[in-house]
Scaffold this motif. Structure first.
Motif, mmCIF file in Angstrom:
data_model
loop_
_atom_site.group_PDB
_atom_site.id
_atom_site.type_symbol
_atom_site.label_atom_id
_atom_site.label_comp_id
_atom_site.label_asym_id
_atom_site.label_seq_id
_atom_site.Cartn_x
_atom_site.Cartn_y
_atom_site.Cartn_z
ATOM 1 N N PRO A 57 0.793 -1.242 0.000
ATOM 2 C CA PRO A 57 0.000 0.000 0.000
ATOM 3 C C PRO A 57 0.824 1.291 0.000
ATOM 4 O O PRO A 57 0.308 2.334 -0.400
ATOM 5 C CB PRO A 57 -0.851 -0.111 1.264
ATOM 6 N N THR A 58 2.071 1.233 0.469
ATOM 7 C CA THR A 58 2.891 2.454 0.492
ATOM 8 C C THR A 58 4.323 2.087 0.072
ATOM 9 O O THR A 58 4.695 0.910 0.032
ATOM 10 C CB THR A 58 2.959 3.073 1.916
ATOM 11 N N PRO A 59 5.165 3.093 -0.179
ATOM 12 C CA PRO A 59 6.556 2.802 -0.538
ATOM 13 C C PRO A 59 7.281 1.981 0.531
ATOM 14 O O PRO A 59 8.184 1.209 0.218
ATOM 15 C CB PRO A 59 7.188 4.189 -0.682
ATOM 16 N N VAL A 60 6.882 2.112 1.779
ATOM 17 C CA VAL A 60 7.557 1.368 2.853
ATOM 18 C C VAL A 60 7.391 -0.138 2.649
ATOM 19 O O VAL A 60 8.379 -0.886 2.643
ATOM 20 C CB VAL A 60 7.010 1.781 4.256
ATOM 21 N N GLU A 61 6.157 -0.590 2.451
ATOM 22 C CA GLU A 61 5.915 -2.037 2.236
ATOM 23 C C GLU A 61 6.641 -2.524 0.981
ATOM 24 O O GLU A 61 7.202 -3.618 0.967
ATOM 25 C CB GLU A 61 4.419 -2.341 2.092
ATOM 26 N N LEU A 62 6.608 -1.694 -0.071
ATOM 27 C CA LEU A 62 7.245 -2.110 -1.329
ATOM 28 C C LEU A 62 8.762 -2.207 -1.150
ATOM 29 O O LEU A 62 9.403 -3.132 -1.652
ATOM 30 C CB LEU A 62 6.891 -1.103 -2.440
ATOM 31 N N SER A 63 9.332 -1.287 -0.393
ATOM 32 C CA SER A 63 10.793 -1.308 -0.208
ATOM 33 C C SER A 63 11.229 -2.520 0.622
ATOM 34 O O SER A 63 12.335 -3.025 0.462
ATOM 35 C CB SER A 63 11.268 -0.006 0.468
ATOM 36 N N LYS A 64 10.341 -2.987 1.507
ATOM 37 C CA LYS A 64 10.703 -4.122 2.377
ATOM 38 C C LYS A 64 10.465 -5.478 1.709
ATOM 39 O O LYS A 64 10.973 -6.498 2.162
ATOM 40 C CB LYS A 64 9.871 -4.071 3.667
ATOM 41 N N ALA A 65 9.652 -5.489 0.648
ATOM 42 C CA ALA A 65 9.301 -6.768 0.003
ATOM 43 C C ALA A 65 10.493 -7.337 -0.763
ATOM 44 O O ALA A 65 11.347 -6.588 -1.244
ATOM 45 C CB ALA A 65 8.130 -6.543 -0.954
ATOM 46 N N SER A 66 10.528 -8.657 -0.881
ATOM 47 C CA SER A 66 11.589 -9.266 -1.699
ATOM 48 C C SER A 66 11.238 -9.068 -3.170
ATOM 49 O O SER A 66 10.066 -8.915 -3.528
ATOM 50 C CB SER A 66 11.692 -10.763 -1.395
ATOM 51 N N VAL A 67 12.275 -9.068 -4.017
ATOM 52 C CA VAL A 67 12.045 -8.927 -5.457
ATOM 53 C C VAL A 67 11.129 -10.049 -5.946
ATOM 54 O O VAL A 67 10.236 -9.831 -6.769
ATOM 55 C CB VAL A 67 13.390 -8.909 -6.225
ATOM 56 N N GLU A 68 11.325 -11.249 -5.393
ATOM 57 C CA GLU A 68 10.508 -12.402 -5.811
ATOM 58 C C GLU A 68 9.021 -12.151 -5.497
ATOM 59 O O GLU A 68 8.148 -12.468 -6.289
ATOM 60 C CB GLU A 68 10.948 -13.689 -5.095
ATOM 61 N N MET A 90 13.187 1.833 -6.466
ATOM 62 C CA MET A 90 12.511 3.124 -6.455
ATOM 63 C C MET A 90 11.874 3.384 -5.088
ATOM 64 O O MET A 90 12.028 4.459 -4.503
ATOM 65 C CB MET A 90 11.424 3.143 -7.534
ATOM 66 N N ALA A 91 11.191 2.368 -4.555
ATOM 67 C CA ALA A 91 10.546 2.529 -3.250
ATOM 68 C C ALA A 91 11.585 2.773 -2.158
ATOM 69 O O ALA A 91 11.386 3.595 -1.258
ATOM 70 C CB ALA A 91 9.716 1.281 -2.939
ATOM 71 N N THR A 92 12.727 2.067 -2.256
ATOM 72 C CA THR A 92 13.792 2.255 -1.258
ATOM 73 C C THR A 92 14.317 3.694 -1.330
ATOM 74 O O THR A 92 14.523 4.347 -0.300
ATOM 75 C CB THR A 92 14.938 1.243 -1.524
ATOM 76 N N ASP A 93 14.511 4.192 -2.546
ATOM 77 C CA ASP A 93 14.951 5.598 -2.710
ATOM 78 C C ASP A 93 13.941 6.560 -2.080
ATOM 79 O O ASP A 93 14.314 7.514 -1.390
ATOM 80 C CB ASP A 93 15.075 5.948 -4.204
ATOM 81 N N ILE A 94 12.665 6.307 -2.358
ATOM 82 C CA ILE A 94 11.635 7.218 -1.825
ATOM 83 C C ILE A 94 11.678 7.226 -0.290
ATOM 84 O O ILE A 94 11.613 8.278 0.343
ATOM 85 C CB ILE A 94 10.219 6.802 -2.324
ATOM 86 N N VAL A 95 11.819 6.041 0.278
ATOM 87 C CA VAL A 95 11.826 5.938 1.747
ATOM 88 C C VAL A 95 13.102 6.557 2.330
ATOM 89 O O VAL A 95 13.045 7.360 3.269
ATOM 90 C CB VAL A 95 11.709 4.451 2.181
ATOM 91 N N GLU A 96 14.247 6.198 1.735
ATOM 92 C CA GLU A 96 15.524 6.617 2.349
ATOM 93 C C GLU A 96 15.924 8.050 2.024
ATOM 94 O O GLU A 96 16.487 8.761 2.854
ATOM 95 C CB GLU A 96 16.639 5.657 1.911
ATOM 96 N N LYS A 97 15.641 8.468 0.788
ATOM 97 C CA LYS A 97 16.116 9.814 0.399
ATOM 98 C C LYS A 97 15.047 10.888 0.484
ATOM 99 O O LYS A 97 15.351 12.078 0.514
ATOM 100 C CB LYS A 97 16.642 9.779 -1.036
#
Ligand code: SF4
Length: 235
Positions: A57-68, A90-97
Motif C-alpha cells: 500500500p505504500t513505498p515502505v511495504e514495497l521497499s521491504k518486500a523481496s524482489v521475488e 525506487m521505493a527504497t529511494d523514496i523511503v531513504e532519500k
C-alpha cells in the motif's frame, strides 16, 4: 502558432476526454502505474493494480518486500523481472532519500530507479499539477506529422514542445496524443477519422475510409470504456 495549437488541442480533447490510463490515485500509485506500463497494454497493468496495492500500500511495504514477492504480483506483464527490481529500488529511494514521499521536481524524480523524464513528466502532471510534457513514441510521431515540431528523437520533441505549448495546455499534449497515436494516427494513419486533418501538415494523408470504418470507431470507443472502468477500479 500557439493559437492553432490550442485550437487543435481543444478539438482533440473533446475526442479524447479521459485522463491518462495511469492517473489512478496518489503520487506513489501514479509512479508505480507509469513504471509498470512501459511497453505493456494499459488493460494488463490496470488489472493487476488492486492486488498490487493491497500487498504494497505504500513505498515502505514495497521497499521491504523481496524482489521475488514483487515479481509474483506483476508476472502477467512484460519485463516483469526488470520492473520488480526497479520498483523495489525506487521505493527504497523514496523511503531513504525522500522521507517516504514521492518527490515533486523533475530533477529529483529522475534520480529514482526506473524513472526517466517521460515517467517523471506523467507524475508531475498527474500528481502535482506541474506543467510538463511526457513524450512517448505516439506524442513524438503525431506532433511531427502535424508539423508542430521537426525532431528526430522524443527528447528533442519534449524540448521543442515545452517551448511551443503554453503552460496551461502542456498537460493536454500527452493526454490526447497518446490516444490519438494509438487509435487514429497509427502507422498507416486513419486520417479519415481525424478531426484535425485540415490543419495537419502530413503529406501522405490516408483519407479513404475503410469499408469497416464504423466497426473500427466502435471498437476504439469500447476499448476506451474498458480502460476507463479498469482505471476507476485500480485502487
Ligand atoms: S491527419 Fe492523419 S497524419 Fe495528421 S494527425 Fe490526423 S491522423 Fe495523423
Amino acid at each position: 502558432m500557439s493559437k492553432e495549437i490550442i485550437s487543435a488541442l481543444k478539438i482533440l480533447k473533446k475526442l479524447w476526454k479521459n485522463p491518462g490510463a495511469m492517473e489512478i490515485g496518489n503520487p506513489y500509485q501514479n509512479v508505480v502505474g507509469v513504471l509498470l506500463s512501459a511497453r505493456t497494454r494499459d488493460e494488463q497493468v490496470l488489472k493487476l493494480m488492486p492486488g498490487f496495492f493491497k500487498a504494497f500500500p505504500t513505498p515502505v511495504e514495497l521497499s521491504k518486500a523481496s524482489v521475488e514477492k514483487i515479481e509474483s504480483r506483476i508476472n502477467t506483464i512484460g519485463m516483469f523481472r526488470q520492473k520488480a527490481k526497479h520498483l523495489k529500488s525506487m521505493a527504497t529511494d523514496i523511503v531513504e532519500k525522500f522521507d517516504g514521499k514521492v518527490p515533486q521536481t523533475m530533477e529529483e524524480l529522475v534520480t529514482l530507479a526506473g524513472v526517466g523524464r517521460k515517467t517523471a513528466s506523467v507524475v508531475l502532471v498527474a500528481s502535482f499539477g506541474t506543467p510538463a510534457i511526457a513524450v512517448d513514441t505516439h506524442v513524438y510521431r503525431v506532433t511531427n506529422r502535424l508539423g508542430w515540431v521537426k525532431t528526430k528523437t522524443p527528447e528533442k520533441t519534449e524540448e521543442a514542445l515545452l517551448a511551443l505549448v503554453p503552460d496551461k495546455w502542456k498537460k493536454t499534449v500527452n493526454q490526447v496524443f497518446v490516444k490519438h497515436g494509438r487509435y487514429v494516427c497509427i502507422r498507416k494513419p486513419r486520417c479519415w477519422a481525424c478531426p484535425v486533418r485540415d490543419v495537419c501538415a502530413f503529406k501522405e494523408k490516408n483519407l479513404e475510409a475503410l469499408s469497416n470504418a464504423e466497426e473500427i470507431v466502435a471498437d476504439i470507443e469500447r476499448r476506451e470504456e474498458i480502460i476507463e472502468a479498469l482505471r476507476h477500479n485500480a485502487i
